[in-house]
Design a protein around this motif. Structure first.
Motif, PDB file in Angstrom:
ATOM      1  N   ASP A  49       0.836  -1.196   0.000  1.00  0.00           N
ATOM      2  CA  ASP A  49       0.000   0.000   0.000  1.00  0.00           C
ATOM      3  C   ASP A  49       0.875   1.251   0.000  1.00  0.00           C
ATOM      4  N   ASP A  57       0.488   4.072   1.347  1.00  0.00           N
ATOM      5  CA  ASP A  57       0.654   4.737   2.634  1.00  0.00           C
ATOM      6  C   ASP A  57       1.870   4.203   3.370  1.00  0.00           C
ATOM      7  N   SER A  58       2.085   2.876   3.336  1.00  0.00           N
ATOM      8  CA  SER A  58       3.262   2.293   3.992  1.00  0.00           C
ATOM      9  C   SER A  58       4.540   2.761   3.325  1.00  0.00           C
ATOM     10  N   ARG A 100       4.972   5.556   1.593  1.00  0.00           N
ATOM     11  CA  ARG A 100       5.164   6.977   1.881  1.00  0.00           C
ATOM     12  C   ARG A 100       5.685   7.184   3.302  1.00  0.00           C
ATOM     13  N   ARG A 101       5.095   6.491   4.257  1.00  0.00           N
ATOM     14  CA  ARG A 101       5.520   6.658   5.651  1.00  0.00           C
ATOM     15  C   ARG A 101       6.940   6.154   5.864  1.00  0.00           C
ATOM     16  N   GLN A 116       9.186   8.828   4.557  1.00  0.00           N
ATOM     17  CA  GLN A 116       9.204   9.980   5.457  1.00  0.00           C
ATOM     18  C   GLN A 116      10.061   9.726   6.695  1.00  0.00           C
TER      19      GLN A 116
END
Length: 224
Positions: free
Chosen positions: A86, A88-89, A91-92, A95
């Motif tokens: 995913d 989101d994983s 991207r995080r 970051q």
């Protein structure tokens, strides 16, 4: 040697990855952890340089470990190894400072390529006090994986292809000034194409330190 801690809840997979780490020149598997708690304890005792970090752990998420180690000195680097696809994983993880993100399943060749790229990055960073844009561009380019290398070979602009050919056929690593002289272009033009070729994974950068001044940038074909 780059001391690497493998963190994966699956004991068999952790052993496979640790064995793979041991097969890459310049790396050693310092230990294996199978939970967040165990990983935290081993980071304190082993002080690894790099973590191969799974995200799905029995007592929490791997990104929690990255966040909790943010102020650790020295802080290890992280290559995420996970089945999580995913965005989101991804991207995080980016970051929080992951230097790369490997999606399971993957083979030893892909692991070896990425560890080698990370090793080249560390080698280039050693002894470097300041970095101009040229250095920053080439350092980021060192982490490109094999897929990026293959994509970078496609449809090169004519001048960039000539720059690449000059470096490929040279008996030794070349500087931007030497490439410019061979092609009859400005040094700035040669430098721009050389930096782009490094970003594409088609050339590698070496920093040669003289007796004074900033290091000299020299370019050569990757040693795979």
């Amino acid at each position: 040697m780059i001391r690497t801690l493998v963190v994966d809840d699956d004991y068999r997979i952790a052993q496979v990855h640790a064995a793979g780490v041991g097969r890459v020149d310049g790396f050693v598997a310092a230990g294996e952890a199978h939970s967040l708690a165990e990983a935290r304890a081993l980071v304190r005792t082993l002080r690894p340089d790099l973590l191969l970090l799974d995200l799905y752990l029995p007592d929490g998420h791997g990104l929690e470990l990255m966040r909790s180690l943010h102020d650790t000195v020295p802080r290890p680097d992280f290559i995420v190894i996970t089945a999580a696809q995913d965005i989101d994983s991804v991207r995080r993880a980016m970051q929080l400072g992951a230097v790369y993100y490997l999606v399971k399943p993957f083979g030893f060749a892909q692991l070896r390529e990425q560890l080698a790229a990370y090793g080249r990055l560390r080698e280039s960073l050693d002894g470097l006090d300041v970095a101009n844009q040229e250095t920053v561009d080439t350092l980021y380019g060192l982490l490109r994986g094999p897929a990026g290398h293959q994509a970078g070979r496609r449809r090169l602009p004519a001048t960039m292809a000539q720059v690449l050919e000059q470096v490929r056929t040279a008996p030794r690593a070349l500087s931007a000034t030497e490439v410019a002289e061979r092609l009859g272009v400005s040094r700035a033009t040669a430098q721009r194409y050389l930096a782009d070729l490094v970003r594409r994974g088609l050339l590698d950068l070496s920093l040669n330190y003289g007796t004074a001044g900033r290091p000299e940038h020299r370019y050569h074909v990757p040693r795979r």
